[in-house]
Design a protein around this motif. Sequence first.
Motif: not given
Length: 634
Positions: A421, A473, A477-478, A481
């Motif tokens: 990460d 995170n 990721h979110e 998108k």
Amino acid sequence: MTRIPTAELSRYLLTGQLTRRGCLGARRVAFSRFSTTTIAGLSQTQKPQEQQTQRIPSQPPAANTPPVPLRKQLKEQARALKASGKKKTKKTDNQTVPGWELTVGIEIHAQLNTARKLFSPAATSFNGKPNSHVALFDLAIPGSQPLFQPETLIPAVRAALALDCDIQPVSRFDRKHYFHWDQPSGYQITQYYEPFAKNGHITLYPRDGIAAEDGESITVGIQQLQMEQDTAKTTAQPGEVQWLDFNRVGVPLIEIITHPQIHHPATAAALVRKIQMLLNSVDACVSGMESGGLRADVNVSVRRTDGASSGKLGTRAEIKNLSSFKAVEDAIIAERDRQIALLEAGGVVAGETRGWSLGSTETRRLRGKEGEVDYRYMPDPDLGPVVIDDNLVRHLGNSMGTLPDAEVDQLMQQYGLSSKDALSLMLLDNGRRIEYFYDVLDELEQRLGLEKVSETTTVDAVVDQSHARLAANWCLHELGKVVELLDGLHGGRVAEDYSVVPATDLAAILAHLHRREITAKVANNLLWGLSRGEIRSGEVTNEIEEQGLWYKEISEDEYMSLCDDVVEGQDKVLTEFVRFKEGKSKAYPQGKLMFLVGQMLRTGPEENMNPASAERVMRKRIEEVYVPGLQAKE
């Protein structure tokens, strides 16, 4: 103007096939077997007569044969490989070949982050119209002279310091002669004999993606860094036509030349990736491989490990212009296997320059390998020596900030992030993602009333850093998108500054989520609402209040009722728990448990349910009610 059907445009753009009617077919000329090079951006009246014509291929594809998409071609290749009975080798299993040693040296060309070109005051803009940022010297107009721009030294020296190189107090420019349409002067100005930096090194670790065979670390030497000018941008057109954009001519580059000390393809790709990250971290490079700001050439050779090679390296072949990390690894594997097969068949490896295309399984010959004599290197008579003062080197060294390895260690030790990460945050969007993460984290800590973690604090010494992992995170990721979708809709990186979701608003969402005041689903909906402009910046909490989105967890009795509804008719699943309790199965059926929990979450009001509570209640009901009940039936 008549609207052109999409099918016709597709045939023209993908196969060069021209319609026989309408504006595209207005001009027709006889096809010549020689390619035409056109300077893009000039008006029609400025183009020579032979460059005004539209070229028609001598053997155009059939009109009813649609072009095959690349993805479909790759799938067909995979099917053919499967039908042949051959198994696709995993890259982790393809780093070595028994009886052979691979040796790789890499040359990396990176565009420097400067406002002006290397030898002219023209701007280094990549967004302007073709041929709109061109000086007389860039086009080699007779009588024009190179004028070295001292400001280009700043990012070059920063890059050399990041690679632990020795900065040379005096360096000089040379002419590298070759003839190609992308180099109007017939030579490239570079630093071959006396570069501005030498004797550096870079250390790679397993977290960087090196091959397992390289152990805990590997250090690759940097032979030299040299400044040089870029060439024109060539865009291939249908019918063997090439368009030239001279905006790129003279853009300052550094060429990073490593020693041939790499022996595994994955390590070569890891080195290129880490050098890109280093250049971004010191603000030396304009952009990365994904946008054409960094290109790699790899020199590949093989030799037997049984002593037959007398300790000498094998003949090397150079693979030019690799534009992705995956291409670096795949091309090296393909070229290694080609050379080994050739030598085992009794052949001889030729010193040559080869090419690589996306989706290929083998390299292709481009031309014979040029050497020092072919390029006829000579000192440039129009440019004096470059003198770099020690005070400048010390100032740049003291102001570079934290380098990637130290920052990754900091993210892992202070915030408990995984190495994957941490590296992903630093690599994405040329370092802008990690800056956004820090902005979100600062705002989140203020909202949660947490003290800022000092640089000397380790993750083991703090009570809880789950908020930092939560922020990482969501930033990876979110938010990723959202950015990917918006870029796809608008045809470019319109969201790379993340203005669509300000850091303060994402921190507000994550603060409520961290306190378990909203669910992850609600948080995701709020994020997308912000990105679409449906929620105004600074109104996150008001939106939750107005829409009644606060998390109110259902009672224990309601959880148990949902359990009963889900378990009804699932005797076959419950049998696995009975087997475990009776000792007939050694492993607890966690997968079956999570299947039932998933059914609960889908059946009940998900926005008011906690997955951990659902799992706890389901486990308890299975052990105390369902399993004993099933045993009683038996």
